[in-house]
Enzyme design. Structure first.
Site, mmCIF file in Angstrom:
data_model
loop_
_atom_site.group_PDB
_atom_site.id
_atom_site.type_symbol
_atom_site.label_atom_id
_atom_site.label_comp_id
_atom_site.label_asym_id
_atom_site.label_seq_id
_atom_site.Cartn_x
_atom_site.Cartn_y
_atom_site.Cartn_z
ATOM 1 N N GLU A 1 0.977 0.451 25.075
ATOM 2 C CA GLU A 1 0.582 1.859 25.307
ATOM 3 C C GLU A 1 0.635 2.228 26.787
ATOM 4 O O GLU A 1 0.497 3.392 27.139
ATOM 5 C CB GLU A 1 -0.813 2.125 24.719
ATOM 6 C CG GLU A 1 -1.978 1.404 25.390
ATOM 7 C CD GLU A 1 -2.124 -0.060 24.987
ATOM 8 O OE1 GLU A 1 -1.284 -0.554 24.205
ATOM 9 O OE2 GLU A 1 -3.070 -0.706 25.470
ATOM 10 N N HIS B 1 0.220 -4.497 27.287
ATOM 11 C CA HIS B 1 -0.242 -3.208 26.762
ATOM 12 C C HIS B 1 0.960 -2.309 26.476
ATOM 13 O O HIS B 1 1.431 -1.625 27.381
ATOM 14 C CB HIS B 1 -1.164 -2.528 27.775
ATOM 15 C CG HIS B 1 -2.478 -3.205 27.906
ATOM 16 N ND1 HIS B 1 -3.547 -2.922 27.086
ATOM 17 C CD2 HIS B 1 -2.904 -4.184 28.737
ATOM 18 C CE1 HIS B 1 -4.571 -3.686 27.399
ATOM 19 N NE2 HIS B 1 -4.210 -4.463 28.412
ATOM 20 N N CYS C 1 -3.696 -7.297 23.599
ATOM 21 C CA CYS C 1 -4.470 -7.854 24.720
ATOM 22 C C CYS C 1 -5.647 -8.683 24.204
ATOM 23 O O CYS C 1 -5.434 -9.700 23.570
ATOM 24 C CB CYS C 1 -4.896 -6.743 25.681
ATOM 25 S SG CYS C 1 -5.490 -7.403 27.252
#
Lengths: 215, 257
Positions: free
Chosen positions: A194, A192, A81
């Site tokens: 994650e 992202h 990001c």
């Protein structure tokens, strides 16, 4: 035992990156701003959310800019990001912010009048939610990730590399933009992983098993 | 193909348990938040929202632990709301593993708080929650007003104007709840949803009133919402998230399957 440094410069949700890495590896994960630890790690993740001026301000204040320049020379490196955007030369965010200058190019805002080219429907900014990632190159980090998989995005700015060669994936939001970059041992993603469920964990799994060589 | 519309199950949390009330009364116990979060994740939820319905300091402590535990097991975006009043509350929730916080009452009592929060943490993690109620009489042009305290306290603020102002102040997303519809299962207030969605440049999550899967479709197609939030239809296993997504896909809505 090998280790992964997640660079902590006081911005963003570093813990979710560390938690996702924990899920896919037994390697030691250091969430740290300590130059020594980062330089000693086998691989490095630069995460980040928030405004670019604050991010770059903190990176410089902590003396991490030279550390990042050093580690991108050889270690497997993942920017996420704002951690991807910071690799560019310059961002238009906050009336213009100098970035790390590791990959030539700039960071641009999505236009205010952004619209879907097919339906003409107005598009919201930030670009928030699950969008498709079209892989433009073969790369070890794309292993076991199907073409056009959805990842979670949340951003109002996107990178515009000076040349097309580092672009590893493209995503459409009003227009196509570079959603992943790859150059030698450096990989960077706008989304992202994650927060992208199993597909995102697969990408982290690929990263922790990557020797840093590009195809 | 492109950005998918999102389905967001909402978990109302009280003393570490998920509960669901009708119009904020008749609270029913729906289970353990971590177990429920895992189930929704497995079914394909696009995000999860946790609302601390009592917003007391004891509950906040419990919520931090819930978020920590969920964040270690569920890898999709997490939003936490209820009792977010200080920058330190936001910091704690983000550190616990939340990706966004929803600010409601604190924004009404001090709008500058939204500005400060967005400047400090970035707009991407600041959701402003708006509870709106229809206040115009029949035959008059529609007008909705902002209410706080679970819909009990009027503020005099026009909902559309308020949403625009919050975006100007840095809200990255709006969570819109119709207090007239919340818990009724008769569907979203479509006019309200469309009025807010068309007025602001950021994504809007529609909430309040979902009783079946067609309601979710209506919120997106007629209400122009970017995401739909529902609680009870998912908690009591009336429908699964996967079913909801299939229904939306059949109606031509782009979803993550």
């Amino acid at each position: 035992m090998s280790s992964i440094a997640v660079i902590d410069y006081g911005m963003g949700n570093l813990h979710s990156v560390a938690k996702a890495l924990n899920r896919v590896t037994d390697m030691r994960i250091e969430v740290t701003s300590d130059a020594e630890l980062i330089l000693r790690a086998d691989r490095v993740v630069l995460p980040g959310v928030g405004a670019m001026r604050d991010c770059m301000g903190e990176i410089k204040r902590l003396g991490l800019d030279s550390v990042i320049h050093e580690v991108v020379k050889s270690k497997p490196f993942l920017g996420v990001c704002v951690g991807m955007q910071a690799l560019m030369d310059f961002s238009e965010e906050n009336e213009g912010t100098q970035c790390l200058g590791i990959i030539p190019g700039t960071v641009q805002p999505f236009a205010r009048n952004l619209a879907d080219p097919l339906t003409n429907q107005k598009l919201k900014v930030p670009h928030m939610g699950w969008n498709q990632v079209y892989q433009l190159i073969k790369h070890p980090l794309w292993k076991d990730i199907p073409q056009d998989s959805r990842f979670y995005f949340v951003h109002s700015y996107y990178v515009q590399p000076a040349t097309p060669d580092p672009v590893a994936a493209s995503t459409a939001y009003g227009h196509p933009f570079a959603s992943a970059l790859a150059r030698d041992n450096v990989f960077a993603v706008q989304f992202h992983p994650e927060k992208s469920q199993q597909t995102g964990l697969t990408l982290y799994h690929n990263f922790v098993n990557w020797n840093g060589e590009s195809p | 193909m492109g950005l998918a519309k999102r389905i967001i199950p909402c978990l109302d949390v009280d003393k570490g348990r998920v509960v669901k009330g009708v119009k904020f009364v008749n609270i029913r116990d729906a289970g353990d938040p971590v177990e429920i979060a895992k189930r929704y994740d497995a079914e394909g939820a696009d995000e999860l929202t946790f609302l601390d319905i009592t917003a007391s300091s004891d509950n906040r402590e419990t919520m931090v632990h819930v978020v920590e535990e969920v964040a270690g097991q569920v890898f999709i975006p997490l939003t936490v709301g209820g009792g977010i009043r200080e920058l330190s509350d936001i910091r704690r929730m983000l550190n616990a593993g939340a990706d966004k916080v929803a600010i409601n009452t604190a924004a009404v009592s001090r709008p500058e708080f939204v500005k400060e929060a967005a400047e400090r943490f970035g707009s991407q993690c600041i959701v402003v929650a708006i509870d709106a109620k229809l206040v115009s009489k029949e035959g008059e042009p529609r007008k909705w007003e902002i209410f706080t305290h679970g819909g009990r306290k009027a503020t005099g603020l026009d909902a559309v104007e308020w949403a625009k102002r919050m975006v100007e102040y840095g809200a990255g997303e709006i969570l819109l709840t119709s207090m007239d519809r919340d818990g009724t299962k008769i569907g979203f207030d479509i006019e309200l949803t469309r009025a807010i969605c068309d007025a602001v440049s950021v994504p809007v999550i529609a909430s309040g009133g979902v009783g079946n899967l067609d309601h979710l479709v209506e919120g997106i197609v007629k209400g122009h919402a970017d995401a739909v939030l529902a609680a009870s239809i998912f908690h009591f296993a009336q429908y699964s998230i996967a079913q909801a997504k299939r229904c939306m896909a059949e109606k031509g809505i782009e979803v993550r399957l």
